[in-house]
Design an enzyme around this catalytic site. Structure first.
Site, PDB file in Angstrom:
ATOM      1  N   GLU A 114       0.825  -1.198   0.000  1.00  0.00           N
ATOM      2  CA  GLU A 114       0.000   0.000   0.000  1.00  0.00           C
ATOM      3  C   GLU A 114       0.866   1.258   0.000  1.00  0.00           C
ATOM      4  O   GLU A 114       1.947   1.296   0.591  1.00  0.00           O
ATOM      5  CB  GLU A 114      -0.945  -0.007   1.204  1.00  0.00           C
ATOM      6  CG  GLU A 114      -2.009  -1.095   1.085  1.00  0.00           C
ATOM      7  CD  GLU A 114      -3.040  -1.061   2.197  1.00  0.00           C
ATOM      8  OE1 GLU A 114      -4.196  -1.434   1.925  1.00  0.00           O
ATOM      9  OE2 GLU A 114      -2.705  -0.683   3.327  1.00  0.00           O
ATOM     10  N   CYS A 127       3.620   8.546   1.197  1.00  0.00           N
ATOM     11  CA  CYS A 127       4.142   7.540   2.117  1.00  0.00           C
ATOM     12  C   CYS A 127       4.294   6.235   1.340  1.00  0.00           C
ATOM     13  O   CYS A 127       3.299   5.678   0.874  1.00  0.00           O
ATOM     14  CB  CYS A 127       3.194   7.367   3.297  1.00  0.00           C
ATOM     15  SG  CYS A 127       3.705   6.110   4.490  1.00  0.00           S
ATOM     16  N   CYS A 134       6.493  -7.131   6.872  1.00  0.00           N
ATOM     17  CA  CYS A 134       7.522  -6.520   7.699  1.00  0.00           C
ATOM     18  C   CYS A 134       8.149  -7.581   8.590  1.00  0.00           C
ATOM     19  O   CYS A 134       7.488  -8.535   8.995  1.00  0.00           O
ATOM     20  CB  CYS A 134       6.913  -5.403   8.549  1.00  0.00           C
ATOM     21  SG  CYS A 134       8.137  -4.378   9.407  1.00  0.00           S
ATOM     22  N   CYS A 138       6.237  -4.972  15.336  1.00  0.00           N
ATOM     23  CA  CYS A 138       5.918  -3.976  16.361  1.00  0.00           C
ATOM     24  C   CYS A 138       4.471  -4.174  16.792  1.00  0.00           C
ATOM     25  O   CYS A 138       3.567  -4.225  15.954  1.00  0.00           O
ATOM     26  CB  CYS A 138       6.148  -2.564  15.837  1.00  0.00           C
ATOM     27  SG  CYS A 138       7.869  -2.237  15.395  1.00  0.00           S
ATOM     28  N   CYS A 141       1.451  -1.932  15.567  1.00  0.00           N
ATOM     29  CA  CYS A 141       1.378  -1.629  14.136  1.00  0.00           C
ATOM     30  C   CYS A 141       0.673  -2.742  13.376  1.00  0.00           C
ATOM     31  O   CYS A 141       1.043  -3.913  13.480  1.00  0.00           O
ATOM     32  CB  CYS A 141       2.801  -1.434  13.596  1.00  0.00           C
ATOM     33  SG  CYS A 141       2.865  -1.068  11.828  1.00  0.00           S
ATOM     34  N   ASN A 325      -3.633   4.852  16.029  1.00  0.00           N
ATOM     35  CA  ASN A 325      -4.699   4.606  15.059  1.00  0.00           C
ATOM     36  C   ASN A 325      -5.143   3.149  15.182  1.00  0.00           C
ATOM     37  O   ASN A 325      -4.399   2.238  14.849  1.00  0.00           O
ATOM     38  CB  ASN A 325      -4.192   4.879  13.638  1.00  0.00           C
ATOM     39  CG  ASN A 325      -3.808   6.339  13.457  1.00  0.00           C
ATOM     40  OD1 ASN A 325      -4.602   7.227  13.713  1.00  0.00           O
ATOM     41  ND2 ASN A 325      -2.572   6.588  13.040  1.00  0.00           N
ATOM     42  N   CYS A 368      -1.313   6.276   9.939  1.00  0.00           N
ATOM     43  CA  CYS A 368      -0.042   5.710  10.393  1.00  0.00           C
ATOM     44  C   CYS A 368      -0.272   4.440  11.202  1.00  0.00           C
ATOM     45  O   CYS A 368      -1.068   4.417  12.136  1.00  0.00           O
ATOM     46  CB  CYS A 368       0.687   6.754  11.239  1.00  0.00           C
ATOM     47  SG  CYS A 368       2.284   6.217  11.842  1.00  0.00           S
TER      48      CYS A 368
END
Length: 391
Positions: A114, A127, A134, A138, A141, A325, A368
């Site tokens: 994305e 971004c 990943c 984290c 996230c 978020n 984010c």
């Protein structure tokens, strides 16, 4: 006037390279030169040809060799036979109520990432992603819940910039100087899917293309790379890219950061801060941005704010406070507005800028920490993941 075709060029063999045409998007200038010479471009013409092709691709946004009118027709035919100019495919495009655009982008192998464009007053920030999934997991996230599939190539990284410029209609009109065009896409942040410093070479090459003055021509101070703390690559970033640096910090003790940002178990806060203190000296950079996601009752106390000030003492910095978020199944809650403001006030009174980021694109899961490709990829062995990540 097009350069004359030499006898050397007329006798170039017409055999296609193994595996089909080569995509020129993502090649550095040196790689492009070697590629054109290998295809038969005479050495004495190579520098000129690289400059011409480069400007057509990255300054004018041309995708067809037939449009490269300052190249002779036989040479254009040669290029068309041997090369392509291809970008990742936009699968879906969503527009938030606040104007944020989110692109689901398909790359080679059918994988998806994305990319998010955020319009602001007088600027526009893209971004971009550097990995499919990943490695870092984290815990706050959403992207971190998707396992790493592979690194993106330099062409797939710079391709995100180019497809966004397509959508924004930002390539210059024929006959107009691109420097006269408005900059709808004025900034790049490497804050999408993935850890950029675990894909260093591809990220570096893509950003060198973005900064090249004869193409997209973004200043290095318009590019911010965000890392969770891959300490050995921080000095390389200063020396080989020279862009601004942001750090996903998020905690003021190793105990809490170990849980939020597991890479801290490898390079702890002290190791990370030592590397950051050297960064501005190496890159002549401006302030380092410390990204700090605000999590209720986890890292948002007054004591956390005071410890943060003490930790970053002596580092030219600003602290970017990010209201958490939420995403489905998230184990955390956003700190209250009053708590965030109180935290920000302590930092501000200590002499540091402490902007509170306004969440953008939440209604399309573009904010984010919310990015995650729509298609989950099958898990791979650790050996496969390490090999594809170049680790």
């Amino acid at each position: 006037m097009p350069a004359p075709i030499t006898q050397d060029l007329l006798t170039i063999p017409r055999k296609l390279p193994e595996g089909g045409p080569i995509n020129l998007v993502g090649l550095t200038r040196a790689q492009l030169r070697d590629t054109l010479v290998a295809a038969g471009t005479p050495e004495k013409q190579a520098k000129m040809r690289v400059g011409q092709v480069w400007q057509w691709i990255y300054e004018k946004g041309v995708r067809s060799f037939d449009e490269m009118t300052n190249l002779a027709k036989p040479y254009r035919a040669l290029l068309s036979e041997r090369f392509v100019i291809e970008l990742p495919e936009v699968v879906t495009r969503q527009v938030s109520s606040d104007g944020t655009r989110k692109y689901l982008v398909r790359i080679a192998g059918g994988h998806e990432v994305e990319t998010v464009y955020i319009p602001e007053e007088g600027r526009g920030t893209l971004c971009i992603s550097s990995q499919v999934g990943c490695t870092l997991t984290c815990s706050f996230c959403h992207t971190g819940t998707q396992k790493l599939v592979r690194n993106l190539t330099a062409g797939e990284i710079i391709g995100q910039v180019m497809l966004a410029r397509d959508d924004l209609g930002e390539w210059p009109e024929p006959g107009r100087n691109p420097k006269d065009e408005s900059r709808l896409l004025s900034n790049i942040v490497l804050m999408g899917m993935g850890e950029p410093l675990y894909n260093f070479e591809a990220v570096r090459d893509a950003m060198k293309i973005a900064m090249d003055p004869e193409g997209i021509s973004l200043s290095r101070r318009r590019i911010t790379l965000s890392t969770s703390g891959v300490v050995p690559e921080i000095a390389r970033t200063a020396e080989e890219i020279g862009c601004l640096l942001a750090v996903s910090f998020h905690a003021t003790t190793d105990d809490v950061r170990d849980r939020l940002v597991p890479i801290n178990r490898k390079w702890n806060i002290a190791d990370l801060l030592d590397a950051l203190r050297a960064y501005p000296k190496l890159s002549n950079s401006e302030r380092i941005t410390f990204e700090y996601v605000m999590l209720r009752d986890v890292n948002d106390s007054d004591d956390d704010a005071r410890r943060l000030i003490k930790l970053i003492e002596g580092i030219p910095a600003k602290i970017n406070l990010i209201p958490f978020n939420p995403w489905p199944g998230a184990p955390y809650e956003r700190s209250s507005n009053n708590r965030i403001r109180a935290f920000a006030d302590i930092i501000y009174k200590a002499g540091y800028a402490s902007p509170i980021r306004t969440p953008r694109g939440e209604d399309i899961m573009a904010a984010c920490g919310q990015l995650k490709s729509a298609t989950e990829r099958a898990r791979k062995s650790r050996a496969q993941i390490a090999a594809e990540a170049g680790m």
